[in-house]
Design a protein around this motif. Sequence first.
Motif, PDB file in Angstrom:
ATOM      1  N   ILE A 200      14.914 -20.876 -44.855  1.00 18.63           N
ATOM      2  CA  ILE A 200      15.115 -20.096 -46.083  1.00 18.63           C
ATOM      3  C   ILE A 200      14.798 -20.974 -47.286  1.00 18.63           C
ATOM      4  O   ILE A 200      15.489 -21.951 -47.550  1.00 18.63           O
ATOM      5  CB  ILE A 200      16.571 -19.567 -46.152  1.00 18.63           C
ATOM      6  N   ASP A 201      13.739 -20.627 -47.999  1.00 15.72           N
ATOM      7  CA  ASP A 201      13.264 -21.468 -49.104  1.00 15.72           C
ATOM      8  C   ASP A 201      13.939 -21.147 -50.429  1.00 15.72           C
ATOM      9  O   ASP A 201      13.956 -21.977 -51.332  1.00 15.72           O
ATOM     10  CB  ASP A 201      11.746 -21.273 -49.298  1.00 15.72           C
ATOM     11  N   ASP A 202      14.435 -19.922 -50.557  1.00 12.45           N
ATOM     12  CA  ASP A 202      14.999 -19.499 -51.835  1.00 12.45           C
ATOM     13  C   ASP A 202      16.496 -19.824 -51.877  1.00 12.45           C
ATOM     14  O   ASP A 202      17.248 -19.504 -50.954  1.00 12.45           O
ATOM     15  CB  ASP A 202      14.779 -17.991 -52.010  1.00 12.45           C
ATOM     16  N   ARG A 203      16.896 -20.465 -52.965  1.00  9.90           N
ATOM     17  CA  ARG A 203      18.283 -20.923 -53.078  1.00  9.90           C
ATOM     18  C   ARG A 203      19.288 -19.761 -52.990  1.00  9.90           C
ATOM     19  O   ARG A 203      20.287 -19.849 -52.294  1.00  9.90           O
ATOM     20  CB  ARG A 203      18.450 -21.676 -54.404  1.00  9.90           C
ATOM     21  N   GLN A 204      19.017 -18.664 -53.712  1.00 11.89           N
ATOM     22  CA  GLN A 204      19.970 -17.541 -53.695  1.00 11.89           C
ATOM     23  C   GLN A 204      20.033 -16.898 -52.311  1.00 11.89           C
ATOM     24  O   GLN A 204      21.104 -16.485 -51.858  1.00 11.89           O
ATOM     25  CB  GLN A 204      19.596 -16.497 -54.755  1.00 11.89           C
ATOM     26  N   ASP A 205      18.885 -16.788 -51.659  1.00  7.10           N
ATOM     27  CA  ASP A 205      18.865 -16.255 -50.291  1.00  7.10           C
ATOM     28  C   ASP A 205      19.695 -17.143 -49.368  1.00  7.10           C
ATOM     29  O   ASP A 205      20.451 -16.657 -48.524  1.00  7.10           O
ATOM     30  CB  ASP A 205      17.433 -16.195 -49.748  1.00  7.10           C
ATOM     31  N   PHE A 206      19.555 -18.459 -49.532  1.00  8.74           N
ATOM     32  CA  PHE A 206      20.282 -19.426 -48.715  1.00  8.74           C
ATOM     33  C   PHE A 206      21.789 -19.230 -48.902  1.00  8.74           C
ATOM     34  O   PHE A 206      22.556 -19.164 -47.942  1.00  8.74           O
ATOM     35  CB  PHE A 206      19.862 -20.841 -49.128  1.00  8.74           C
ATOM     36  N   ILE A 207      22.199 -19.113 -50.158  1.00  4.83           N
ATOM     37  CA  ILE A 207      23.633 -18.996 -50.461  1.00  4.83           C
ATOM     38  C   ILE A 207      24.180 -17.691 -49.887  1.00  4.83           C
ATOM     39  O   ILE A 207      25.258 -17.659 -49.274  1.00  4.83           O
ATOM     40  CB  ILE A 207      23.858 -19.093 -51.991  1.00  4.83           C
ATOM     41  N   GLU A 208      23.420 -16.615 -50.039  1.00  8.89           N
ATOM     42  CA  GLU A 208      23.835 -15.312 -49.513  1.00  8.89           C
ATOM     43  C   GLU A 208      24.008 -15.384 -47.984  1.00  8.89           C
ATOM     44  O   GLU A 208      25.005 -14.913 -47.431  1.00  8.89           O
ATOM     45  CB  GLU A 208      22.784 -14.267 -49.908  1.00  8.89           C
ATOM     46  N   TYR A 209      23.036 -15.995 -47.330  1.00 10.29           N
ATOM     47  CA  TYR A 209      23.079 -16.085 -45.866  1.00 10.29           C
ATOM     48  C   TYR A 209      24.241 -16.976 -45.416  1.00 10.29           C
ATOM     49  O   TYR A 209      25.019 -16.602 -44.529  1.00 10.29           O
ATOM     50  CB  TYR A 209      21.743 -16.632 -45.355  1.00 10.29           C
ATOM     51  N   ARG A 210      24.389 -18.153 -46.040  1.00 10.41           N
ATOM     52  CA  ARG A 210      25.451 -19.086 -45.639  1.00 10.41           C
ATOM     53  C   ARG A 210      26.838 -18.487 -45.855  1.00 10.41           C
ATOM     54  O   ARG A 210      27.728 -18.584 -45.020  1.00 10.41           O
ATOM     55  CB  ARG A 210      25.290 -20.397 -46.416  1.00 10.41           C
ATOM     56  N   MET A 211      27.036 -17.856 -47.024  1.00  7.02           N
ATOM     57  CA  MET A 211      28.385 -17.443 -47.427  1.00  7.02           C
ATOM     58  C   MET A 211      28.775 -16.074 -46.886  1.00  7.02           C
ATOM     59  O   MET A 211      29.957 -15.787 -46.732  1.00  7.02           O
ATOM     60  CB  MET A 211      28.503 -17.446 -48.958  1.00  7.02           C
ATOM     61  N   HIS A 212      27.801 -15.191 -46.635  1.00  9.57           N
ATOM     62  CA  HIS A 212      28.164 -13.811 -46.296  1.00  9.57           C
ATOM     63  C   HIS A 212      27.630 -13.310 -44.963  1.00  9.57           C
ATOM     64  O   HIS A 212      28.297 -12.547 -44.286  1.00  9.57           O
ATOM     65  CB  HIS A 212      27.708 -12.864 -47.416  1.00  9.57           C
ATOM     66  N   LEU A 213      26.416 -13.691 -44.603  1.00  8.86           N
ATOM     67  CA  LEU A 213      25.798 -13.060 -43.432  1.00  8.86           C
ATOM     68  C   LEU A 213      25.931 -13.867 -42.152  1.00  8.86           C
ATOM     69  O   LEU A 213      26.107 -13.303 -41.064  1.00  8.86           O
ATOM     70  CB  LEU A 213      24.308 -12.807 -43.707  1.00  8.86           C
ATOM     71  N   HIS A 214      25.821 -15.182 -42.268  1.00  3.68           N
ATOM     72  CA  HIS A 214      25.719 -16.003 -41.064  1.00  3.68           C
ATOM     73  C   HIS A 214      26.866 -15.781 -40.084  1.00  3.68           C
ATOM     74  O   HIS A 214      26.653 -15.466 -38.918  1.00  3.68           O
ATOM     75  CB  HIS A 214      25.619 -17.486 -41.441  1.00  3.68           C
ATOM     76  N   ASP A 215      28.094 -15.922 -40.554  1.00  3.11           N
ATOM     77  CA  ASP A 215      29.232 -15.876 -39.632  1.00  3.11           C
ATOM     78  C   ASP A 215      29.445 -14.471 -39.063  1.00  3.11           C
ATOM     79  O   ASP A 215      29.986 -14.311 -37.981  1.00  3.11           O
ATOM     80  CB  ASP A 215      30.514 -16.356 -40.331  1.00  3.11           C
ATOM     81  N   ARG A 216      29.001 -13.477 -39.803  1.00  9.06           N
ATOM     82  CA  ARG A 216      29.140 -12.092 -39.369  1.00  9.06           C
ATOM     83  C   ARG A 216      28.038 -11.718 -38.368  1.00  9.06           C
ATOM     84  O   ARG A 216      28.279 -10.978 -37.424  1.00  9.06           O
ATOM     85  CB  ARG A 216      29.054 -11.195 -40.617  1.00  9.06           C
ATOM     86  N   CYS A 217      26.849 -12.254 -38.568  1.00  3.18           N
ATOM     87  CA  CYS A 217      25.679 -11.771 -37.813  1.00  3.18           C
ATOM     88  C   CYS A 217      25.260 -12.675 -36.665  1.00  3.18           C
ATOM     89  O   CYS A 217      24.491 -12.252 -35.805  1.00  3.18           O
ATOM     90  CB  CYS A 217      24.491 -11.613 -38.753  1.00  3.18           C
ATOM     91  N   ARG A 218      25.726 -13.921 -36.649  1.00  5.65           N
ATOM     92  CA  ARG A 218      25.154 -14.849 -35.684  1.00  5.65           C
ATOM     93  C   ARG A 218      26.182 -15.275 -34.662  1.00  5.65           C
ATOM     94  O   ARG A 218      27.362 -15.399 -34.959  1.00  5.65           O
ATOM     95  CB  ARG A 218      24.657 -16.085 -36.438  1.00  5.65           C
ATOM     96  N   HIS A 219      25.743 -15.497 -33.453  1.00  6.15           N
ATOM     97  CA  HIS A 219      26.648 -15.871 -32.371  1.00  6.15           C
ATOM     98  C   HIS A 219      26.145 -17.123 -31.665  1.00  6.15           C
ATOM     99  O   HIS A 219      24.950 -17.365 -31.595  1.00  6.15           O
ATOM    100  CB  HIS A 219      26.771 -14.716 -31.379  1.00  6.15           C
ATOM    101  N   GLU A 220      27.097 -17.876 -31.121  1.00  6.07           N
ATOM    102  CA  GLU A 220      26.742 -19.082 -30.365  1.00  6.07           C
ATOM    103  C   GLU A 220      26.304 -18.680 -28.964  1.00  6.07           C
ATOM    104  O   GLU A 220      26.788 -17.670 -28.454  1.00  6.07           O
ATOM    105  CB  GLU A 220      27.948 -20.018 -30.292  1.00  6.07           C
ATOM    106  N   PRO A 221      25.483 -19.477 -28.321  1.00  5.99           N
ATOM    107  CA  PRO A 221      24.883 -20.707 -28.849  1.00  5.99           C
ATOM    108  C   PRO A 221      23.739 -20.400 -29.816  1.00  5.99           C
ATOM    109  O   PRO A 221      22.970 -19.485 -29.605  1.00  5.99           O
ATOM    110  CB  PRO A 221      24.361 -21.403 -27.583  1.00  5.99           C
ATOM    111  N   TYR A 222      23.677 -21.214 -30.881  1.00  4.65           N
ATOM    112  CA  TYR A 222      22.621 -21.039 -31.867  1.00  4.65           C
ATOM    113  C   TYR A 222      21.267 -21.436 -31.275  1.00  4.65           C
ATOM    114  O   TYR A 222      21.149 -22.458 -30.602  1.00  4.65           O
ATOM    115  CB  TYR A 222      22.870 -21.929 -33.100  1.00  4.65           C
ATOM    116  N   GLY A 223      20.282 -20.604 -31.567  1.00  2.00           N
ATOM    117  CA  GLY A 223      18.908 -20.909 -31.149  1.00  2.00           C
ATOM    118  C   GLY A 223      17.980 -20.732 -32.330  1.00  2.00           C
ATOM    119  O   GLY A 223      18.423 -20.456 -33.449  1.00  2.00           O
ATOM    120  N   PRO A 224      16.677 -20.899 -32.095  1.00  7.78           N
ATOM    121  CA  PRO A 224      15.718 -20.789 -33.197  1.00  7.78           C
ATOM    122  C   PRO A 224      15.657 -19.371 -33.764  1.00  7.78           C
ATOM    123  O   PRO A 224      15.815 -18.404 -33.031  1.00  7.78           O
ATOM    124  CB  PRO A 224      14.382 -21.179 -32.549  1.00  7.78           C
ATOM    125  N   GLU A 225      15.435 -19.273 -35.058  1.00 11.56           N
ATOM    126  CA  GLU A 225      15.351 -17.983 -35.745  1.00 11.56           C
ATOM    127  C   GLU A 225      13.937 -17.800 -36.308  1.00 11.56           C
ATOM    128  O   GLU A 225      13.169 -18.746 -36.432  1.00 11.56           O
ATOM    129  CB  GLU A 225      16.371 -17.936 -36.899  1.00 11.56           C
TER     130      GLU A 225
END
Length: 240
Positions: A200-225
């Motif tokens: 993710i190259d865009d700072r706002q996109d990064f913040i949105e993904y880290r703070m709101h989407l990642h923990d809700r949408c992603r499951h372990e084990p983490y793999g390539p996206e």
Amino acid sequence: MRGFSIDSLKLGPMENFIYLIHDHDSQRTAVVDPAWEPQRIVERARELGVTITDILLTHSHHDHINGIEAVLDQYDAPIHLLKEEARFWGADIGRPVLHHGGDTLMLGSTPIRILHTPGHTPGSACFHVGDRLIAGDTLFVYGCGRCDLRGGDPNQMFDTLRKLRADLPPDTVILPGHDYAVSPVSSLAEQEQGNPFMLIDDRQDFIEYRMHLHDRCRHEPYGPEDRDALIRMIHSGRCN
Ligand SMILES: [Fe+2]
């Protein structure tokens, strides 16, 4: 110069990785983030025939430090951490050795470069040894540390990850603080190709993904996206 080796143990309910850096010339050995089952760390040191001479901390979260006292019961060893992290932590840990980002700690003949990598905590550190990066909770294999806990900052994490990419060779081996992914280690080049936090190259996109989407949408084990799928998810606000 006879080099160094790095040994890892996976311990505790959060699958923490604890690393032993062993300098072959001097036999000095540093333990990074002693936690959970310190007796197993001591046993491993004994198996290797080494004495733990130094304790290095990537950061001060409980799951990375809860074995310090037990290690200190067996060995005399100074505790090394960044000055910013000691200030953030505020705990009374006797007389730690405080470092600044960019310092090099000599473990016998083995240089350990201490990088200041804020984002997960204000004074998070990564330890660069040879072609290895002991990354704590800054960079995981196909992930990065949370930024929503006290002292976390996704803005800083964005800058930290960009800086690691710019400063370190692509063949750097990433040794993370937890076993959350499809593989326990990876290279920086591999992460640049598939770690969502590097795609993710865009700072706002990064913040949105880290703070709101990642923990809700992603499951372990983490793999390539996939970058395009990630951007679609961020802009729609819905999990793929
Ligand atoms: Fe942490």
